[in-house]
Scaffold this motif. Structure first.
Motif, PDB file in Angstrom:
ATOM      1  N   TYR A  64       0.830  -1.203   0.000  1.00 51.24           N
ATOM      2  CA  TYR A  64       0.000   0.000   0.000  1.00 51.24           C
ATOM      3  C   TYR A  64       0.867   1.258   0.000  1.00 51.24           C
ATOM      4  N   ALA A  65       1.947   1.251   0.760  1.00 54.01           N
ATOM      5  CA  ALA A  65       2.847   2.410   0.791  1.00 54.01           C
ATOM      6  C   ALA A  65       3.472   2.637  -0.586  1.00 54.01           C
ATOM      7  N   ILE A  66       3.835   1.558  -1.275  1.00 49.59           N
ATOM      8  CA  ILE A  66       4.380   1.689  -2.628  1.00 49.59           C
ATOM      9  C   ILE A  66       3.311   2.253  -3.567  1.00 49.59           C
ATOM     10  N   TYR A  67       2.106   1.726  -3.494  1.00 48.21           N
ATOM     11  CA  TYR A  67       0.988   2.209  -4.320  1.00 48.21           C
ATOM     12  C   TYR A  67       0.723   3.695  -4.070  1.00 48.21           C
ATOM     13  N   ARG A  68       0.715   4.068  -2.791  1.00 43.72           N
ATOM     14  CA  ARG A  68       0.474   5.462  -2.396  1.00 43.72           C
ATOM     15  C   ARG A  68       1.571   6.371  -2.957  1.00 43.72           C
ATOM     16  N   GLY A  69       2.809   5.929  -2.880  1.00 43.33           N
ATOM     17  CA  GLY A  69       3.914   6.714  -3.403  1.00 43.33           C
ATOM     18  C   GLY A  69       3.902   6.822  -4.913  1.00 43.33           C
ATOM     19  N   MET A  70       3.548   5.748  -5.591  1.00 46.90           N
ATOM     20  CA  MET A  70       3.507   5.767  -7.057  1.00 46.90           C
ATOM     21  C   MET A  70       2.403   6.693  -7.565  1.00 46.90           C
ATOM     22  N   ASN A  71       1.252   6.676  -6.908  1.00 45.68           N
ATOM     23  CA  ASN A  71       0.121   7.517  -7.329  1.00 45.68           C
ATOM     24  C   ASN A  71       0.269   8.964  -6.887  1.00 45.68           C
ATOM     25  N   GLY A  72       0.932   9.182  -5.772  1.00 45.08           N
ATOM     26  CA  GLY A  72       1.045  10.535  -5.233  1.00 45.08           C
ATOM     27  C   GLY A  72      -0.233  11.006  -4.581  1.00 45.08           C
ATOM     28  N   HIS A  73      -1.123  10.068  -4.278  1.00 46.45           N
ATOM     29  CA  HIS A  73      -2.410  10.408  -3.666  1.00 46.45           C
ATOM     30  C   HIS A  73      -2.617   9.585  -2.405  1.00 46.45           C
ATOM     31  N   CYS A  74      -2.954  10.255  -1.322  1.00 48.48           N
ATOM     32  CA  CYS A  74      -3.212   9.590  -0.046  1.00 48.48           C
ATOM     33  C   CYS A  74      -4.670   9.824   0.332  1.00 48.48           C
ATOM     34  N   GLN A  75      -5.413   8.743   0.522  1.00 47.29           N
ATOM     35  CA  GLN A  75      -6.825   8.862   0.885  1.00 47.29           C
ATOM     36  C   GLN A  75      -7.012   9.567   2.225  1.00 47.29           C
ATOM     37  N   MET A  76      -6.129   9.297   3.194  1.00 46.80           N
ATOM     38  CA  MET A  76      -6.249   9.931   4.502  1.00 46.80           C
ATOM     39  C   MET A  76      -6.045  11.440   4.379  1.00 46.80           C
ATOM     40  N   TYR A  77      -5.037  11.853   3.596  1.00 49.67           N
ATOM     41  CA  TYR A  77      -4.821  13.279   3.363  1.00 49.67           C
ATOM     42  C   TYR A  77      -6.061  13.906   2.734  1.00 49.67           C
ATOM     43  N   GLU A  78      -6.663  13.195   1.791  1.00 48.80           N
ATOM     44  CA  GLU A  78      -7.861  13.711   1.120  1.00 48.80           C
ATOM     45  C   GLU A  78      -8.987  13.947   2.114  1.00 48.80           C
ATOM     46  N   GLN A  79      -9.219  12.983   2.975  1.00 50.46           N
ATOM     47  CA  GLN A  79     -10.305  13.093   3.951  1.00 50.46           C
ATOM     48  C   GLN A  79     -10.036  14.171   4.993  1.00 50.46           C
ATOM     49  N   LEU A  80      -8.769  14.403   5.303  1.00 49.19           N
ATOM     50  CA  LEU A  80      -8.410  15.435   6.297  1.00 49.19           C
ATOM     51  C   LEU A  80      -8.209  16.806   5.651  1.00 49.19           C
ATOM     52  N   GLY A  81      -8.282  16.875   4.325  1.00 51.79           N
ATOM     53  CA  GLY A  81      -8.118  18.147   3.644  1.00 51.79           C
ATOM     54  C   GLY A  81      -6.669  18.623   3.574  1.00 51.79           C
ATOM     55  N   ILE A  82      -5.715  17.705   3.660  1.00 53.93           N
ATOM     56  CA  ILE A  82      -4.291  18.032   3.615  1.00 53.93           C
ATOM     57  C   ILE A  82      -3.790  17.938   2.191  1.00 53.93           C
ATOM     58  N   ASP A  83      -3.012  18.917   1.748  1.00 52.83           N
ATOM     59  CA  ASP A  83      -2.434  18.900   0.413  1.00 52.83           C
ATOM     60  C   ASP A  83      -1.000  19.383   0.469  1.00 52.83           C
ATOM     61  N   HIS A  84      -0.055  18.466   0.314  1.00 48.01           N
ATOM     62  CA  HIS A  84       1.364  18.792   0.358  1.00 48.01           C
ATOM     63  C   HIS A  84       1.976  18.866  -1.026  1.00 48.01           C
ATOM     64  N   SER A  85       1.167  18.756  -2.067  1.00 49.88           N
ATOM     65  CA  SER A  85       1.709  18.795  -3.423  1.00 49.88           C
ATOM     66  C   SER A  85       2.209  20.191  -3.752  1.00 49.88           C
ATOM     67  N   GLU A  86       3.199  20.241  -4.620  1.00 50.61           N
ATOM     68  CA  GLU A  86       3.758  21.524  -5.018  1.00 50.61           C
ATOM     69  C   GLU A  86       2.767  22.241  -5.931  1.00 50.61           C
ATOM     70  N   PRO A  87       2.657  23.551  -5.828  1.00 53.04           N
ATOM     71  CA  PRO A  87       1.703  24.276  -6.675  1.00 53.04           C
ATOM     72  C   PRO A  87       2.068  24.293  -8.135  1.00 53.04           C
TER      73      PRO A  87
END
Length: 87
Positions: A64-87
């Motif tokens: 799951y950690a590999i999948y999360r890293g490859m996609n660049g998307h974290c479901q937990m971040y999405e639900q918490l409204g966190i966005d660490h992606s570069e603008p």
């Protein structure tokens, strides 16, 4: 509108507090993605080197950690409204 569609519409209107699932927009930084892939690979390899019962959890977590890293998307971040992606 069928009964199932009516229930879906009613349920959807009650859950507007949470962001919609499945947007799959990148919400992780490149550093987080790299660490997630490296950590996931290490965890999966550790799981492969252990006994079968305890290794399944390690392997699943690592994959799951590999999948999360490859996609660049974290479901937990999405639900918490966190966005660490570069603008």
């Amino acid at each position: 509108m069928t009964t199932t569609e009516q229930r879906s519409a009613q349920a959807g209107s009650k859950c507007e507090v949470w962001p919609p699932m499945g947007s799959h927009a990148k919400n992780m930084s490149e550093t987080e993605r790299t660490v997630s892939i490296a950590g996931g690979a290490a965890l999966a390899l550790l799981g492969l080197s252990r006994m079968p019962k305890s290794s399944l959890i390690l392997i699943a977590g690592g994959l799951y950690a590999i999948y999360r890293g490859m996609n660049g998307h974290c479901q937990m971040y999405e639900q918490l409204g966190i966005d660490h992606s570069e603008p």
